[in-house]
Design a protein around this motif. Structure first.
Motif, short mmCIF file in Angstrom:
data_model
loop_
_atom_site.label_atom_id
_atom_site.label_comp_id
_atom_site.label_asym_id
_atom_site.label_seq_id
_atom_site.Cartn_x
_atom_site.Cartn_y
_atom_site.Cartn_z
N UNK A 107 3.82 -0.41 11.98
CA UNK A 107 2.50 -1.32 12.28
C UNK A 107 2.86 -2.56 11.36
N UNK A 108 2.81 -3.65 11.88
CA UNK A 108 3.06 -4.98 11.15
C UNK A 108 1.67 -5.63 10.90
N UNK A 109 0.56 -5.46 11.52
CA UNK A 109 -0.53 -6.25 10.82
C UNK A 109 -0.84 -5.87 9.24
N UNK A 110 -1.44 -7.10 8.64
CA UNK A 110 -1.58 -6.60 7.21
C UNK A 110 -2.92 -6.89 6.80
N UNK A 111 -3.65 -5.65 6.19
CA UNK A 111 -4.76 -5.50 5.95
C UNK A 111 -5.03 -5.28 4.43
N UNK A 112 -6.09 -5.68 3.68
CA UNK A 112 -6.18 -5.50 2.11
C UNK A 112 -5.93 -3.89 1.93
N UNK A 113 -6.22 -2.98 2.67
CA UNK A 113 -6.18 -1.58 2.64
C UNK A 113 -4.64 -1.21 2.16
N UNK A 114 -3.90 -1.97 2.94
CA UNK A 114 -2.50 -1.63 2.86
C UNK A 114 -1.88 -1.97 1.69
N UNK A 115 -2.50 -2.44 0.79
CA UNK A 115 -1.77 -2.62 -0.72
C UNK A 115 -1.81 -1.51 -1.40
N UNK A 116 -2.86 -0.49 -1.09
CA UNK A 116 -2.29 0.65 -1.71
C UNK A 116 -1.33 1.39 -1.43
N UNK A 117 -0.73 1.30 -0.40
CA UNK A 117 0.26 2.05 0.43
C UNK A 117 1.50 1.12 0.31
N UNK A 118 1.59 -0.03 -0.36
CA UNK A 118 2.75 -0.82 -0.43
C UNK A 118 4.17 0.02 -1.06
N UNK A 119 3.90 0.63 -2.12
CA UNK A 119 5.28 1.12 -2.65
C UNK A 119 5.77 2.19 -1.52
N UNK A 120 4.79 2.94 -0.89
CA UNK A 120 5.47 3.85 0.12
C UNK A 120 6.14 2.88 1.28
N UNK A 121 5.36 1.87 1.65
CA UNK A 121 5.90 1.12 3.13
C UNK A 121 7.40 0.58 2.51
N UNK A 122 7.53 -0.15 1.25
CA UNK A 122 8.62 -0.60 0.59
C UNK A 122 9.91 0.25 0.70
N UNK A 123 9.58 1.45 0.41
CA UNK A 123 10.59 2.37 0.25
C UNK A 123 11.07 3.30 1.25
N UNK A 124 9.84 3.63 1.97
CA UNK A 124 10.03 4.92 2.69
C UNK A 124 9.65 4.71 4.30
N UNK A 125 8.21 4.30 4.47
CA UNK A 125 7.78 4.30 5.74
C UNK A 125 7.79 2.91 6.39
N UNK A 126 8.07 1.83 5.82
CA UNK A 126 7.81 0.53 6.31
C UNK A 126 9.09 0.16 7.30
N UNK A 127 9.03 -0.99 7.76
CA UNK A 127 9.95 -1.49 8.77
C UNK A 127 11.55 -1.81 8.23
N UNK A 128 11.35 -2.01 6.83
CA UNK A 128 12.72 -1.93 5.96
C UNK A 128 12.93 -1.05 5.02
N UNK A 129 12.91 0.45 5.13
CA UNK A 129 12.77 1.30 4.13
C UNK A 129 13.78 1.18 3.00
#
Length: 340
Positions: free
Chosen positions: A141-163
């Motif tokens: 999912x691409x929309x950015x919300x403040x709540x996503x800040x807590x999950x950024x490390x996981x998104x950057x390295x595993x669960x995001x668009x560019x793991x």
């Protein structure tokens, strides 16, 4: 003062315009031509930039090495900040800069490691990274919300668009190329040949065995296919532009792409800002969207024209110059001085 590599700049220009194509072209064409491959090329070139910033084939030593590490670390932090700012624009685009910044930071320990170690890390990311992504699961999912800040490390390295566990392979490939020497003809020939062979192995193997090598599949087949293609493109363009016979003609023909490739951060950011504004106009339709041939052509022409004129009359791109100033640790070092 460090010399520019015109072919590398041209490849970076292609990557920037390719990502624009992937963002705005009509369905079908972007999947076939640019989607995924342009961002992979950009990531591979980011690895090349890391290598060149830290000495290329003659890695920095002593104090200059520590200054280089500090500079790269600061660049990573700035990319994270800029990337997060671009996410808040609300475009339907998966911004890549914050992930690149995070990868800059985690690759610091291997930045000056022997080539075989960097290559080993890249191979591990290419082969094991996809298994980690599949085991944990993706969240694209691409929309950015403040709540996503807590999950950024996981998104950057595993669960995001560019793991990062996968995309580290591309940066490592670019870093290896820079360490091998982008000014050496044998390096460029090896990049062209090995890159083409690796790409054939990835895409050919996927076709033969029914594997997924599509854009952003984050499979080993895609890493080999798109990563090999990126290395071949960089090696081939630099080989062409540095040729004693055809180099001058190639540099003239590729001039607009070379200019764009010398200010990628400015053009990438500018494109996203324009797209964000476009989405708030009636021309974007209802619901608003960015798939428009007129928008694609207009932004492509504008990006090239601005790049050529800026390079001609001003010099370094504004964001490139700002990043250079903010990260110039050890200003007495030749590598830290702005490249014009």
């Amino acid at each position: 003062m460090q010399a520019r590599f015109a072919g590398v700049d041209a490849a970076r220009g292609i990557a920037i315009l390719g990502m624009l194509w992937a963002h705005t072209a009509a369905d079908g064409t972007r999947d076939a031509l640019a989607d995924g491959r342009s961002s992979v090329l950009f990531a591979t070139l980011a690895g090349c930039s890391l290598g060149l910033l830290t000495g290329g084939s003659s890695p920095r030593t002593g104090r200059a090495r520590w200054e280089a590490l500090a500079s790269v670390g600061l660049r990573g932090l700035l990319l994270i900040v800029l990337g997060l700012m671009l996410w808040t624009l609300g475009t339907p685009i998966a911004v890549v800069l914050d992930t690149y910044g995070a990868l800059f930071l985690v690759l610091l320990p291997v930045l000056f490691a022997p080539i075989r170690v960097v290559a080993g890390v890249g191979v591990l990311a290419a082969l094991a990274g996809p298994f980690v992504v599949r085991a944990v699961g993706e969240d694209l999912a691409t929309p950015f919300t403040p709540e996503r800040l807590l999950h950024l490390p996981a998104e950057w390295f595993v669960t995001g668009y560019y793991p990062g566990v996968v995309w580290a392979a591309y940066l490592c490939a670019g870093l290896v190329a820079a360490r091998a020497g982008l000014a050496r003809r044998r390096t460029l020939v090896a990049m062209l040949g090995a890159g083409a062979a690796t790409s054939l192995l990835g895409y050919g193997g996927a076709a033969a065995f029914g594997l997924d090598a599509s854009a952003h599949a984050n499979t080993s087949a895609e890493v080999l296919g798109s990563g090999g293609l990126a290395i071949a493109v960089v090696g081939g363009l630099e080989l062409l532009c540095s040729s004693a016979v055809a180099g001058r003609i190639a540099r003239a023909v590729l001039g607009p792409l070379i200019a764009a490739g010398r200010m990628p951060l400015t053009i990438y950011t500018g494109q996203l800002v324009v797209l964000a504004i476009w989405l708030r106009t009636p021309a974007a339709g209802d619901p608003p969207w960015i798939e428009s041939w007129q928008l694609l052509i207009g932004l492509t022409v504008a990006s090239l024209l601005v790049a050529v004129l800026w390079q001609r009359f001003v010099g370094r791109g504004p964001l490139e110059l700002l990043v250079s100033r903010l990260t110039a640790v050890g200003v007495g070092s030749a590598w830290a001085r702005p490249i014009r």
